[in-house]
Design a protein around this motif. Structure first.
Motif, mmCIF file in Angstrom:
data_model
loop_
_atom_site.group_PDB
_atom_site.id
_atom_site.type_symbol
_atom_site.label_atom_id
_atom_site.label_comp_id
_atom_site.label_asym_id
_atom_site.label_seq_id
_atom_site.Cartn_x
_atom_site.Cartn_y
_atom_site.Cartn_z
ATOM 1 N N ASN A 130 -32.178 -18.429 25.965
ATOM 2 C CA ASN A 130 -32.195 -18.781 24.540
ATOM 3 C C ASN A 130 -33.556 -18.707 23.852
ATOM 4 O O ASN A 130 -33.712 -19.149 22.718
ATOM 5 C CB ASN A 130 -31.613 -20.194 24.347
ATOM 6 N N VAL A 131 -34.527 -18.163 24.536
ATOM 7 C CA VAL A 131 -35.872 -18.117 23.955
ATOM 8 C C VAL A 131 -36.024 -16.889 23.035
ATOM 9 O O VAL A 131 -36.987 -16.783 22.278
ATOM 10 C CB VAL A 131 -36.933 -18.175 25.088
ATOM 11 N N GLY A 132 -35.028 -15.993 23.094
ATOM 12 C CA GLY A 132 -35.048 -14.842 22.182
ATOM 13 C C GLY A 132 -35.245 -13.490 22.854
ATOM 14 O O GLY A 132 -35.593 -12.509 22.206
ATOM 15 N N LYS A 133 -34.967 -13.419 24.157
ATOM 16 C CA LYS A 133 -35.196 -12.177 24.905
ATOM 17 C C LYS A 133 -34.373 -11.015 24.346
ATOM 18 O O LYS A 133 -34.904 -9.933 24.099
ATOM 19 C CB LYS A 133 -34.865 -12.371 26.398
ATOM 20 N N SER A 134 -33.064 -11.252 24.151
ATOM 21 C CA SER A 134 -32.200 -10.165 23.652
ATOM 22 C C SER A 134 -32.617 -9.744 22.254
ATOM 23 O O SER A 134 -32.618 -8.560 21.928
ATOM 24 C CB SER A 134 -30.740 -10.614 23.608
ATOM 25 N N THR A 135 -32.964 -10.728 21.437
ATOM 26 C CA THR A 135 -33.375 -10.427 20.054
ATOM 27 C C THR A 135 -34.592 -9.499 20.066
ATOM 28 O O THR A 135 -34.638 -8.526 19.317
ATOM 29 C CB THR A 135 -33.717 -11.734 19.307
ATOM 30 N N ILE A 136 -35.551 -9.775 20.922
ATOM 31 C CA ILE A 136 -36.754 -8.941 20.972
ATOM 32 C C ILE A 136 -36.450 -7.554 21.526
ATOM 33 O O ILE A 136 -36.917 -6.550 20.989
ATOM 34 C CB ILE A 136 -37.848 -9.605 21.839
ATOM 35 N N ILE A 137 -35.643 -7.514 22.570
ATOM 36 C CA ILE A 137 -35.305 -6.200 23.142
ATOM 37 C C ILE A 137 -34.613 -5.354 22.064
ATOM 38 O O ILE A 137 -34.940 -4.192 21.877
ATOM 39 C CB ILE A 137 -34.426 -6.358 24.411
ATOM 40 N N ASN A 138 -33.697 -5.973 21.346
ATOM 41 C CA ASN A 138 -33.007 -5.242 20.265
ATOM 42 C C ASN A 138 -33.988 -4.764 19.206
ATOM 43 O O ASN A 138 -33.895 -3.644 18.720
ATOM 44 C CB ASN A 138 -31.944 -6.118 19.609
ATOM 45 N N ARG A 139 -34.915 -5.614 18.852
ATOM 46 C CA ARG A 139 -35.931 -5.242 17.858
ATOM 47 C C ARG A 139 -36.773 -4.067 18.347
ATOM 48 O O ARG A 139 -37.017 -3.125 17.616
ATOM 49 C CB ARG A 139 -36.879 -6.417 17.601
ATOM 50 N N LEU A 140 -37.225 -4.180 19.586
ATOM 51 C CA LEU A 140 -38.085 -3.127 20.127
ATOM 52 C C LEU A 140 -37.309 -1.818 20.292
ATOM 53 O O LEU A 140 -37.844 -0.735 20.107
ATOM 54 C CB LEU A 140 -38.692 -3.556 21.471
ATOM 55 N N ALA A 141 -36.034 -1.955 20.643
ATOM 56 C CA ALA A 141 -35.204 -0.767 20.820
ATOM 57 C C ALA A 141 -34.799 -0.211 19.463
ATOM 58 O O ALA A 141 -34.314 0.904 19.369
ATOM 59 C CB ALA A 141 -33.966 -1.112 21.625
ATOM 60 N N ASN A 142 -34.983 -1.021 18.436
ATOM 61 C CA ASN A 142 -34.654 -0.614 17.085
ATOM 62 C C ASN A 142 -33.175 -0.320 16.914
ATOM 63 O O ASN A 142 -32.772 0.567 16.197
ATOM 64 C CB ASN A 142 -35.468 0.619 16.704
ATOM 65 N N LYS A 143 -32.373 -1.024 17.653
ATOM 66 C CA LYS A 143 -30.920 -0.841 17.535
ATOM 67 C C LYS A 143 -30.225 -2.092 18.063
ATOM 68 O O LYS A 143 -30.851 -2.972 18.649
ATOM 69 C CB LYS A 143 -30.469 0.383 18.316
ATOM 70 N N LYS A 144 -28.936 -2.115 17.840
ATOM 71 C CA LYS A 144 -28.148 -3.234 18.348
ATOM 72 C C LYS A 144 -27.679 -2.912 19.753
ATOM 73 O O LYS A 144 -26.970 -1.946 19.967
ATOM 74 C CB LYS A 144 -26.911 -3.446 17.465
ATOM 75 N N ILE A 145 -28.122 -3.707 20.720
ATOM 76 C CA ILE A 145 -27.503 -3.538 22.035
ATOM 77 C C ILE A 145 -26.775 -4.829 22.360
ATOM 78 O O ILE A 145 -27.173 -5.901 21.903
ATOM 79 C CB ILE A 145 -28.493 -3.176 23.174
ATOM 80 N N ALA A 146 -25.737 -4.699 23.113
ATOM 81 C CA ALA A 146 -24.913 -5.867 23.409
ATOM 82 C C ALA A 146 -25.744 -6.942 24.088
ATOM 83 O O ALA A 146 -26.651 -6.638 24.855
ATOM 84 C CB ALA A 146 -23.763 -5.455 24.300
ATOM 85 N N LYS A 147 -25.408 -8.165 23.781
ATOM 86 C CA LYS A 147 -26.086 -9.274 24.444
ATOM 87 C C LYS A 147 -25.738 -9.242 25.923
ATOM 88 O O LYS A 147 -24.598 -9.062 26.303
ATOM 89 C CB LYS A 147 -25.654 -10.590 23.796
ATOM 90 N N ILE A 148 -26.774 -9.402 26.716
ATOM 91 C CA ILE A 148 -26.591 -9.231 28.147
ATOM 92 C C ILE A 148 -25.989 -10.474 28.800
ATOM 93 O O ILE A 148 -25.187 -10.391 29.708
ATOM 94 C CB ILE A 148 -27.942 -8.884 28.822
ATOM 95 N N GLY A 149 -26.344 -11.614 28.282
ATOM 96 C CA GLY A 149 -25.822 -12.847 28.878
ATOM 97 C C GLY A 149 -26.796 -13.387 29.896
ATOM 98 O O GLY A 149 -27.466 -12.633 30.583
ATOM 99 N N ASP A 150 -26.831 -14.703 29.979
ATOM 100 C CA ASP A 150 -27.816 -15.328 30.853
ATOM 101 C C ASP A 150 -27.249 -15.606 32.225
ATOM 102 O O ASP A 150 -27.369 -16.689 32.749
ATOM 103 C CB ASP A 150 -28.295 -16.643 30.227
#
Ligand code: G4P
Length: 280
Positions: A130-150
């Motif tokens: 919940n610290v924002g890992k997926s949000t950052i990866i999506n930002r850096l990838a510049n696209k929407k990728i599915a949430k991976i899940g913890d």
């Protein structure tokens, strides 16, 4: 998603993080700018040993900017590169690649010295749920990728996300566990949404919050609950807030459960402004 950590989970998460680290040049450690120490994993220094590290203080939109500056200095003094970012709105994201390049310079210089054309620098994001890992990866990838899940143990083929020409990011973050042993750490994790609401005591967490706010942010408390002064004791503070908010039960007593709920929600929804829950 929040998960419960057991020794088996922790061992597995750690093994996976160590495996991923073998593939990378630079570690990007993601922490919550409101609780920079409590959102760190206790064994990160051991796991990431020997790799250059960029510390990202995420959710800086919610943290106290004065304290965030102090935390930046704190981590820089430990020899890390540091950036405060707001991944949700994309603030600071552009600087990540630059910092990673800089950290990897000794590695790319070595390749050049051997006459090789340096490949893209490889990085991995590590952090607690919940610290924002997926949000950052999506930002850096510049696209929407599915949430991976913890879920520790969820394996899938490792893929690299290209971030510009010079950086590659592993598409699945390394998930670390928070440290629950210390009561105060637990309160901070609860207040920032890193652990599930069902597993902590609302009233105790609110007592912790009110004590902290009385010390560090008395004006915010006064303003939010229209108090003239902050009473000395925390019970009296509950009483005052309860009276102002009409949290009464039969006999004119204060309903502490409701006061806890109100204060907790006010904090979680940012009604008290930008607040950092620990100071270096
Ligand atoms: P994770 O992969 O590390 O588990 O975290 P994830 O990206 O899923 O982010 C967790 C929550 O934090 C998300 O909210 C996300 O929008 C929010 N978030 C991420 N970065 C920032 C930031 O810089 N600032 C703010 N304010 N929020 C950020 P969510 O899906 O609504 O979940 P929740 O808030 O209901 O838990």
């Amino acid at each position: 998603m929040t998960i419960q950590w057991y020794p088996g989970h922790m061992a597995k998460a750690r093994r996976e993080a160590v495996e991923k680290l073998k593939l990378i040049d630079v570690v990007i450690e993601l922490i919550d700018a409101r609780i920079p120490l409590s959102s760190r994993n206790p064994v990160i220094d051991e796991i990431a040993h020997g790799k250059p590290r960029l510390i990202l203080l995420n959710k800086a939109d919610l943290s106290d900017p004065v304290k965030t500056e102090k935390w930046i200095t704190f981590f820089e003094k430990k020899g890390h590169a540091v950036l405060a970012i707001d991944a949700q709105r994309g603030k600071g994201i552009k600087k990540i690649s630059e910092k990673v390049q800089l950290l990897a310079k000794p590695i790319t210089d070595k390749m050049r010295a051997k006459g090789m054309n340096p490949r893209a620098v490889r990085a991995l994001i590590l952090g607690i749920p919940n610290v924002g890992k997926s949000t950052i990866i999506n930002r850096l990838a510049n696209k929407k990728i599915a949430k991976i899940g913890d879920k520790p143990g969820v394996t899938k083929a490792q893929q690299w996300i290209k971030v510009g020409k010079e950086m590659e990011l592993l598409d699945t973050p390394g998930i670390l566990w928070p440290k629950f042993e210390d009561e105060e750490v637990g309160y901070r994790l609860a207040l920032t949404g890193a652990i599930k609401e069902e597993i902590f005591d609302f009233e105790q967490t609110t007592v912790f919050l009110l004590r902290y706010l009385s010390e560090e942010y008395p004006e915010r408390l006064k303003e939010r609950y229209k108090l003239d002064v902050i009473p000395d004791g925390v019970v009296e503070l509950f009483d005052e807030i309860g009276k102002k908010r009409g949290c009464l039960i039969s006999g004119g007593h204060i309903d502490y459960d409701r006061v806890s709920e109100i204060v907790f929600r006010d904090f979680r929804t940012g009604k008290m402004g930008t607040i950092t829950l620990e100071t270096p």
